[in-house]
Motif scaffolding. Structure first.
Motif, short mmCIF file in Angstrom:
data_model
loop_
_atom_site.label_atom_id
_atom_site.label_comp_id
_atom_site.label_asym_id
_atom_site.label_seq_id
_atom_site.Cartn_x
_atom_site.Cartn_y
_atom_site.Cartn_z
N LEU A 38 13.63 -11.37 5.13
CA LEU A 38 12.59 -12.08 6.22
C LEU A 38 13.88 -13.26 7.04
O LEU A 38 14.28 -14.33 6.89
CB LEU A 38 11.37 -12.48 5.69
N GLN A 39 14.32 -12.40 8.06
CA GLN A 39 15.73 -13.08 9.14
C GLN A 39 14.68 -13.92 9.85
O GLN A 39 13.45 -14.31 10.05
CB GLN A 39 16.10 -12.80 10.10
N PRO A 40 14.95 -15.23 10.43
CA PRO A 40 14.08 -16.48 10.93
C PRO A 40 14.03 -15.21 12.70
O PRO A 40 14.97 -14.76 13.21
CB PRO A 40 15.74 -17.22 11.35
N THR A 41 13.12 -15.54 13.29
CA THR A 41 12.98 -15.53 14.17
C THR A 41 13.22 -15.98 15.38
O THR A 41 12.81 -17.44 14.95
CB THR A 41 11.79 -14.35 14.46
N GLU A 42 13.18 -15.73 16.51
CA GLU A 42 12.81 -16.16 17.49
C GLU A 42 11.45 -15.68 19.06
O GLU A 42 10.89 -14.78 18.77
CB GLU A 42 13.93 -16.20 19.14
N LEU A 43 11.05 -17.05 19.40
CA LEU A 43 10.06 -16.40 20.31
C LEU A 43 11.14 -15.94 21.43
O LEU A 43 11.52 -15.81 21.91
CB LEU A 43 9.25 -17.98 21.59
N SER A 44 10.00 -14.61 22.05
CA SER A 44 10.14 -13.38 22.89
C SER A 44 8.75 -13.81 23.25
O SER A 44 8.02 -12.66 22.87
CB SER A 44 10.80 -12.45 21.70
N ALA A 45 8.58 -12.95 24.48
CA ALA A 45 7.69 -12.76 25.11
C ALA A 45 8.04 -11.20 25.80
O ALA A 45 6.61 -11.03 25.20
CB ALA A 45 8.13 -13.46 27.01
N THR A 46 8.82 -10.68 25.34
CA THR A 46 9.00 -8.96 25.34
C THR A 46 8.51 -7.95 24.24
O THR A 46 7.32 -7.42 24.71
CB THR A 46 10.81 -8.38 25.65
N THR A 47 8.72 -9.29 22.80
CA THR A 47 8.23 -8.66 22.41
C THR A 47 6.61 -8.84 22.04
O THR A 47 5.18 -8.34 21.91
CB THR A 47 8.71 -9.23 20.54
N GLN A 48 5.99 -9.86 22.51
CA GLN A 48 4.31 -9.70 22.69
C GLN A 48 4.05 -8.84 23.75
O GLN A 48 3.25 -7.91 23.60
CB GLN A 48 4.41 -10.90 23.31
N THR A 49 4.59 -8.86 24.86
CA THR A 49 4.02 -7.78 25.74
C THR A 49 4.19 -6.01 25.38
O THR A 49 3.58 -5.38 25.25
CB THR A 49 5.53 -7.21 27.13
N VAL A 50 5.08 -5.90 24.36
CA VAL A 50 5.78 -4.55 24.34
C VAL A 50 4.43 -4.42 22.80
O VAL A 50 3.97 -2.94 22.74
CB VAL A 50 6.83 -3.99 23.29
N THR A 51 3.72 -5.36 22.23
CA THR A 51 3.41 -5.02 20.91
C THR A 51 2.01 -5.29 21.44
O THR A 51 1.18 -4.41 21.11
CB THR A 51 3.61 -6.07 19.67
N ASP A 52 1.22 -6.24 22.19
CA ASP A 52 0.29 -5.88 22.92
C ASP A 52 -0.25 -4.37 24.18
O ASP A 52 -1.35 -4.17 23.35
CB ASP A 52 0.33 -7.45 24.12
N ILE A 53 0.65 -3.89 24.96
CA ILE A 53 0.16 -2.83 24.84
C ILE A 53 0.37 -1.73 24.31
O ILE A 53 -0.68 -0.88 24.33
CB ILE A 53 1.26 -2.74 26.64
N LEU A 54 0.96 -2.05 23.16
CA LEU A 54 1.34 -1.00 21.79
C LEU A 54 -0.19 -0.90 21.42
O LEU A 54 -0.59 0.01 20.64
CB LEU A 54 2.00 -1.37 21.22
N SER A 55 -0.91 -2.05 21.00
CA SER A 55 -1.90 -2.78 20.41
C SER A 55 -2.57 -1.71 21.66
O SER A 55 -3.91 -1.21 20.92
CB SER A 55 -2.29 -4.08 20.47
N GLN A 56 -3.22 -2.13 22.44
CA GLN A 56 -4.02 -1.79 23.34
C GLN A 56 -4.08 0.05 23.63
O GLN A 56 -5.00 0.27 23.75
CB GLN A 56 -3.91 -1.98 24.73
N LYS A 57 -2.66 0.67 23.73
CA LYS A 57 -3.04 2.14 23.54
C LYS A 57 -3.65 2.98 22.10
O LYS A 57 -4.07 3.69 22.67
CB LYS A 57 -1.78 2.28 23.71
#
Length: 268
Positions: A38-57
């Motif tokens: 489990l590596q340290p993570t960084e805030l990523s607006a693109t990750t949120q976009t991708v996972t939000d749309i994936l969730s919707q689909k």
């Protein structure tokens, strides 16, 4: 007899202790491994976009979704697939290790309006149509998804409501009505209908007004015998009478075979 029972009980207790030590050691080892992975993570607006749309689909799909659905959605809407493992993080700062598409499906299923994924560990690798690529930061990740534009209309697929620019909204190309656009492929060419501007494989576009892909220029002449699918028909339907047979192109009442002045609407 008592000594025998005691010895048996002692052996049982000793065995339990050994098992306990093994389990404790195993748990500690797994925790150490998990902490290393489990590596340290960084805030990523693109990750949120991708996972939000994936969730919707996935939520909109009425049929059972699977890892294949996840892979197809990522590939068709964003132009990539992850090279696992990846480490993602939620907006509550908790992290999760994702080692395959099945796990990504499960992780995305846990998200909501109040608990969502908004971080990822950089760098990570992805697969695209051009091969593998290393993503070092969110700007590079954003470039990948914004540059994936199937019809070249300037709108990336994940925003575009008509990915193939055939005049038919993506949502109307869900032939089996299961809410999953990635599994509809009328001509079996490997391209889902919502990204295929030639759904029936007849080499003409789907952008006729009636949506049946039988009249590419909507001039009343079917594609099969229309040699000028750009607005006119076989023998130049200049009179716009819907007659693609070229009997009287200038609509002057004189059959083309006997008309020396086809381009003159008042000629003989």
């Amino acid at each position: 007899m008592r000594n025998l029972n005691y010895l048996k009980m002692k052996k049982s207790i000793s065995l339990l202790i050994v098992i306990g030590v093994v389990l404790t050691t195993s748990c500690q080892t797994n925790d150490n491994i998990l902490n290393e992975v489990l590596q340290p993570t960084e805030l990523s607006a693109t990750t949120q976009t991708v996972t939000d749309i994936l969730s919707q689909k996935l939520n909109n799909a009425t049929a059972e979704v699977s890892a294949t659905t996840v892979d197809n959605t990522l590939a068709n809407d964003f132009g990539f697939n992850f090279v696992y493992p990846i480490t993602l993080s939620y907006n509550n700062d908790s992290r999760v290790l994702v080692t395959n598409s099945d796990q990504l499906l499960s992780v995305v299923a846990t998200t909501s309006e109040t608990l969502y994924l908004n971080g990822i560990s950089f760098p990570f690798d992805i697969y695209t149509n051009e091969g593998s690529q290393t993503i070092d930061n969110d700007a590079a990740f954003e470039t990948v998804i914004n540059s994936y534009d199937t019809d070249g209309d300037g709108e990336p697929n994940y925003i575009d409501n008509d990915d193939d620019n055939d005049g038919i909204p993506d949502e109307d190309e869900d032939a089996n009505g299961d809410g999953d656009l990635t599994n509809d492929d009328a001509d079996n060419d490997g391209i889902p209908d919502y990204q295929d501007d030639n759904n029936d494989g007849d080499n003409s576009g789907d952008n006729d007004s009636d949506g049946d892909d039988n009249d590419g220029d909507d001039d009343g002449d079917s594609d099969g015998d229309d040699n000028s699918d750009g607005g006119d028909s076989d023998s130049e339907d200049n009179d716009s009478d819907g007659d693609g047979n070229g009997d009287d192109d200038d609509n002057d009442g004189d059959d083309d075979d006997n008309d020396d002045n086809d381009n003159n609407n008042g000629g003989n």
